[in-house]
Design a protein around this motif. Sequence first.
Motif, PDB file in Angstrom:
ATOM      1  N   GLY A 104     -26.984 -54.690  -4.529  1.00  0.00           N
ATOM      2  CA  GLY A 104     -26.036 -54.051  -5.427  1.00  0.00           C
ATOM      3  C   GLY A 104     -26.302 -54.386  -6.880  1.00  0.00           C
ATOM      4  O   GLY A 104     -26.282 -53.509  -7.755  1.00  0.00           O
ATOM      5  N   PHE A 358     -24.963 -46.910   0.431  1.00  0.00           N
ATOM      6  CA  PHE A 358     -23.870 -47.215  -0.498  1.00  0.00           C
ATOM      7  C   PHE A 358     -22.721 -46.215  -0.356  1.00  0.00           C
ATOM      8  O   PHE A 358     -21.600 -46.494  -0.769  1.00  0.00           O
ATOM      9  CB  PHE A 358     -24.373 -47.190  -1.943  1.00  0.00           C
ATOM     10  CG  PHE A 358     -25.110 -48.431  -2.370  1.00  0.00           C
ATOM     11  CD1 PHE A 358     -25.831 -49.194  -1.459  1.00  0.00           C
ATOM     12  CD2 PHE A 358     -25.098 -48.844  -3.693  1.00  0.00           C
ATOM     13  CE1 PHE A 358     -26.526 -50.328  -1.840  1.00  0.00           C
ATOM     14  CE2 PHE A 358     -25.783 -49.979  -4.103  1.00  0.00           C
ATOM     15  CZ  PHE A 358     -26.500 -50.719  -3.171  1.00  0.00           C
ATOM     16  N   GLY A 498     -19.699 -47.595  -2.299  1.00  0.00           N
ATOM     17  CA  GLY A 498     -19.300 -48.956  -1.988  1.00  0.00           C
ATOM     18  C   GLY A 498     -17.803 -49.153  -1.888  1.00  0.00           C
ATOM     19  O   GLY A 498     -17.332 -50.285  -1.778  1.00  0.00           O
TER      20      GLY A 498
END
Length: 568
Positions: A104, A358, A498
């Motif tokens: 990330g 994601f 996310g």
Amino acid sequence: MIVDLIVKNANVYNSYLKTFEQKDVAIIGEKFFYIGEDTVNVLDTVQEIDASGQYMIPGLIDIHMHIESSMTSPAIFSGAGLAHGVTTVVADAHEIANVFGLEGIQAFLKEETIMDIFYAIPSSVPSTTKAMETTGGTVGIEEIRALLTSSRVIALGEAMNFKGIVSEPDSLIRQILNEIQQTRPFSPIEGHVPRVTGMDLAKFQYAGITSDHTQQTPASIYEKISSGLFIELQKKSIHSDNIAMIEKYHFHEYVALVTDDVIADDLLTGHLDELVRLAVKASMSIEQAIYISTFTAARRMGFQDRGAISPGLKADFILLDNLEKLMISTVYKNGTVQHQKGESFSYPKEKPVFPAQFYQSVNCKKLETQDLVLRASGEEALCNVMRIQEVGTFTEHVQRTIPIREGQLDWASCGLALIVVMERYGKGGHMSFGLVENALVGKGAIATTWAHDHHNLMVMGTTVEDIVAAQQSILDMQGGYVVMKEGKLTGSCPLPIGGIITDVPIEVSGKALKKVRQAMNDVGYVNTNEIMSFSTLSLPVSPVLKITDRGLFDVRTQANIPLIEEIK
């Protein structure tokens, strides 16, 4: 001699004198070359601007913030921040790290931005321990070493785990602190030091922490600065009492303004510029407010190339039409215009692209009404309850006696709300329950995956039907914020990347968040920052009683607190 740009007749802020002087400013390439008078007689220029009547100040520098709090990506944030005069930030990407770990952070680092975005290594992923909260990713020693290879990584982000720092020498956070101190001995180490004083404060500092950005009082400002900590003032700490303390002892050298968290809808109208205005409203002079949002911030982070209008420094600056109101006319980055009054935010030509996984990261079972039955025997139970405060993100720990009817805890009859946190990463499916006071009025529910810092799915409501509906709506959106009222969806903001950010323009997400805030108000949620207040009910480093997927926890002792204390 030929220069690229001369800004003539501006009232130029001198950071070293903390005053304004009418000067001409010459720029070559991306740097300031000369600040003086009569440039017309000694310099030729490609472009000349007459800034008569305007004020020229350095670009604003925000050294403690989280891009994810604006629920967007670095590239999209860059345009919005520049519109508010912010030319440099130091971002702690611990939110995206809690969801995706090193991958990330690296995804953020890959994005190209006009604003200079430097990074502080997330030091608290998870914010406490795996036994207290489940995260999608972790940041340990190997991740730290990988991030230190980037020139844009310049500090260690806020160290939060109180117990791990002060009393567990072998804890992960202590290992991280030791690694930074050995490999980058002069890097700033940021701290999260709420309500810590005396010997405990000394233990934090002894471990290497040199700043604090949490909510302050005049007494805490005096103690922390006088003991050597640098104070970063977020919005909730900028009020007349705190400013009076800074003014009384001339603490300006040891203070900077920081945003920490600016939610998408607030970003529409202000960022660090808004805090400068707030400091002035709280009786700080505009000259000092500019100083602690530019110069002291640059020095704190070791930036020797910015923070003032001076020869050889980056030509990051703002032209103001009105000084006291900090009314921005034009924003320059590296000597080039990046925003002008009246323009909308600038965005990258193409949407940021993240890895496919994601966009499919919220994995929970769908709740059913029977999942929310709290079984108990006896006539009544003494329960541990979180009480929400109307100001700030702290909670209180109170106990309430709740009747038991037909073998179930009848929390709804006591004016309480039920809160549920569900692990969303496929790491055990833990689910915890808590009770909340001062939460909602009437029938409704709020749900989010933007739940600090672990970002598991959190839902709170006054009826099981609304709780179930809110949770299922969040799953359908793959993350975000929703509000239900009497069975109807009254507010929603999808955050499908996310479960914490989106790639739509700030104007779109900000408008959705405004509706969510209003919907929260309509179901009785009262706080000066509703979004942040609700989202931090799950933050086990913010006093006093918080909930994660692993249960209720006393923040200071990290002790697990049972929902039912005693059956009567």
